[in-house]
Design an enzyme around this catalytic site. Structure first.
Site, mmCIF file in Angstrom:
data_model
loop_
_atom_site.group_PDB
_atom_site.id
_atom_site.type_symbol
_atom_site.label_atom_id
_atom_site.label_comp_id
_atom_site.label_asym_id
_atom_site.label_seq_id
_atom_site.Cartn_x
_atom_site.Cartn_y
_atom_site.Cartn_z
ATOM 1 N N CYS A 1 0.843 -1.200 0.000
ATOM 2 C CA CYS A 1 0.000 0.000 0.000
ATOM 3 C C CYS A 1 0.880 1.253 0.000
ATOM 4 O O CYS A 1 1.992 1.248 0.552
ATOM 5 C CB CYS A 1 -0.906 -0.010 1.230
ATOM 6 S SG CYS A 1 -2.077 1.375 1.248
ATOM 7 N N ARG B 1 2.883 4.805 6.392
ATOM 8 C CA ARG B 1 3.298 4.071 7.606
ATOM 9 C C ARG B 1 3.780 2.649 7.305
ATOM 10 O O ARG B 1 4.113 1.912 8.226
ATOM 11 C CB ARG B 1 2.110 4.002 8.583
ATOM 12 C CG ARG B 1 1.604 5.362 9.009
ATOM 13 C CD ARG B 1 0.254 5.244 9.678
ATOM 14 N NE ARG B 1 -0.767 4.720 8.761
ATOM 15 C CZ ARG B 1 -2.024 4.433 9.106
ATOM 16 N NH1 ARG B 1 -2.417 4.598 10.355
ATOM 17 N NH2 ARG B 1 -2.883 3.976 8.214
ATOM 18 N N HIS C 1 -2.237 -4.153 4.905
ATOM 19 C CA HIS C 1 -2.091 -3.757 6.309
ATOM 20 C C HIS C 1 -3.456 -3.465 6.906
ATOM 21 O O HIS C 1 -4.393 -3.059 6.200
ATOM 22 C CB HIS C 1 -1.162 -2.540 6.439
ATOM 23 C CG HIS C 1 -1.722 -1.283 5.849
ATOM 24 N ND1 HIS C 1 -2.258 -0.278 6.606
ATOM 25 C CD2 HIS C 1 -1.847 -0.872 4.564
ATOM 26 C CE1 HIS C 1 -2.678 0.704 5.805
ATOM 27 N NE2 HIS C 1 -2.436 0.362 4.566
ATOM 28 N N CYS D 1 -6.233 0.127 6.864
ATOM 29 C CA CYS D 1 -5.918 0.651 5.527
ATOM 30 C C CYS D 1 -7.028 1.641 5.114
ATOM 31 O O CYS D 1 -8.209 1.275 5.062
ATOM 32 C CB CYS D 1 -5.842 -0.500 4.529
ATOM 33 S SG CYS D 1 -5.479 0.057 2.846
HETATM 34 CO CO CO Z 1 -3.471 1.140 2.979
#
Ligand code: CO
Length: 220
Positions: A42, A46, A98, A101
Site C-alpha cells: 500500500c 506508515r 495492512h 488501511c
Molecule cells: Co493502505
C-alpha cells in the site's frame, strides 16, 4: 527557503553516514540490482517496504498503490510484475496489505470520494464475493480487518492469474506468490498462508495454456 530544503539536508547526511560505514556502498549498489523479492504494498506512508522487513536498498523491488491492488488492466502494475519476473528473475512476489488501511475503509463505506471510487470498486468486489463470511462477523472493526486480509488474498490470486506468472511457471521458473498483512499498531507482519507456486493451485477458468497461438476457424 524551499519547503524541501530539509530533505536535501537529510539526504546529504544520510549519504555521508552510508559512506562512513562503507566507503564502497554506492559503488556496490550502482553495480548491481539483483533483488530477491518483489513487494506489492500500500502507498500508506506508515508501511515502508524496506524498513519493516529489514532489507537494504537493492534487496527489494517495490510497487505501491492505494490498498495494494493488482488490477488486470493496470499497465503500471503489470509492467512491474513483468520486469521483476522476466528480467530480474525474482523468485518471490509478496503482496503485503495492512490493517487500518484507508483504502479498505473507504471501500467499506458508501461515500463518494471522486475518481478513486473506481479504484476502490475492486475492494467492494472483494467484499461482495465474501459478503457471507464478512457479514457473519459482528464486530465492525474485525470485519474491516478481515476485509483487509481477504483483499490481500484476492490480489495474490490476481498476480497468479497473469500470463506473466503462468508463463514463468510453464518454463519451470521457481516463483512463489505470498500474501502478508502488516499490523501498524505493533509493527508485526503475519503470513496469511496463501502461498501459490503452481498454476494447479488456481481455479481452472484462470489457468492459461502457454502453447503457441494457433489459427482457429471461427464459426460465424
Ligand atoms: Co493502505
Amino acid at each position: 527557503m524551499s519547503d524541501l530544503q530539509h530533505l536535501f539536508e537529510n539526504n546529504r547526511r544520510w549519504a555521508e553516514d552510508q559512506l562512513a560505514q562503507d566507503p564502497l556502498y554506492f559503488k556496490k549498489l550502482a553495480a548491481l540490482q539483483a533483488p530477491q523479492y518483489l513487494w506489492i504494498g500500500c502507498s500508506d506512508s506508515r508501511v515502508p517496504a524496506n524498513q519493516i522487513v529489514g532489507l537494504l536498498p537493492g534487496e527489494v523491488f517495490v510497487h505501491r498503490n492505494v490498498a495494494n491492488l493488482v488490477v488486470h488492466t493496470d499497465m503500471n502494475a503489470l509492467s512491474v510484475i513483468q520486469f521483476a519476473v522476466e528480467v530480474l528473475q525474482i523468485r518471490n512476489i509478496i503482496v503485503c496489505g495492512h490493517y487500518d488501511c484507508g483504502g479498505v475503509h473507504a471501500a467499506y463505506e458508501n461515500r463518494q470520494l471522486g475518481q478513486i471510487d473506481n479504484w476502490l470498486r475492486n475492494i467492494k468486489d472483494v467484499y461482495h464475493g465474501n459478503r457471507h463470511e464478512l457479514e457473519a462477523i459482528s464486530k465492525e472493526s474485525r470485519r474491516i480487518d478481515r476485509l483487509c486480509e481477504l483483499n490481500v488474498i484476492e490480489q495474490v490470486r490476481n498476480v497468479c492469474h497473469t500470463t506473466i506468472v503462468q508463463n514463468a511457471w510453464a518454463k519451470g521458473q521457481d516463483l512463489s506468490v505470498h500474501g502478508l498483512i502488516y499490523d501498524i499498531s505493533n509493527g508485526i507482519i503475519q503470513d496469511l498462508s496463501v502461498c501459490i507456486n503452481d498454476a494447479d493451485q488456481l481455479s481452472g477458468i484462470y489457468q492459461m495454456s502457454s502453447k503457441p497461438f494457433q489459427k482457429v476457424k471461427l464459426a460465424v
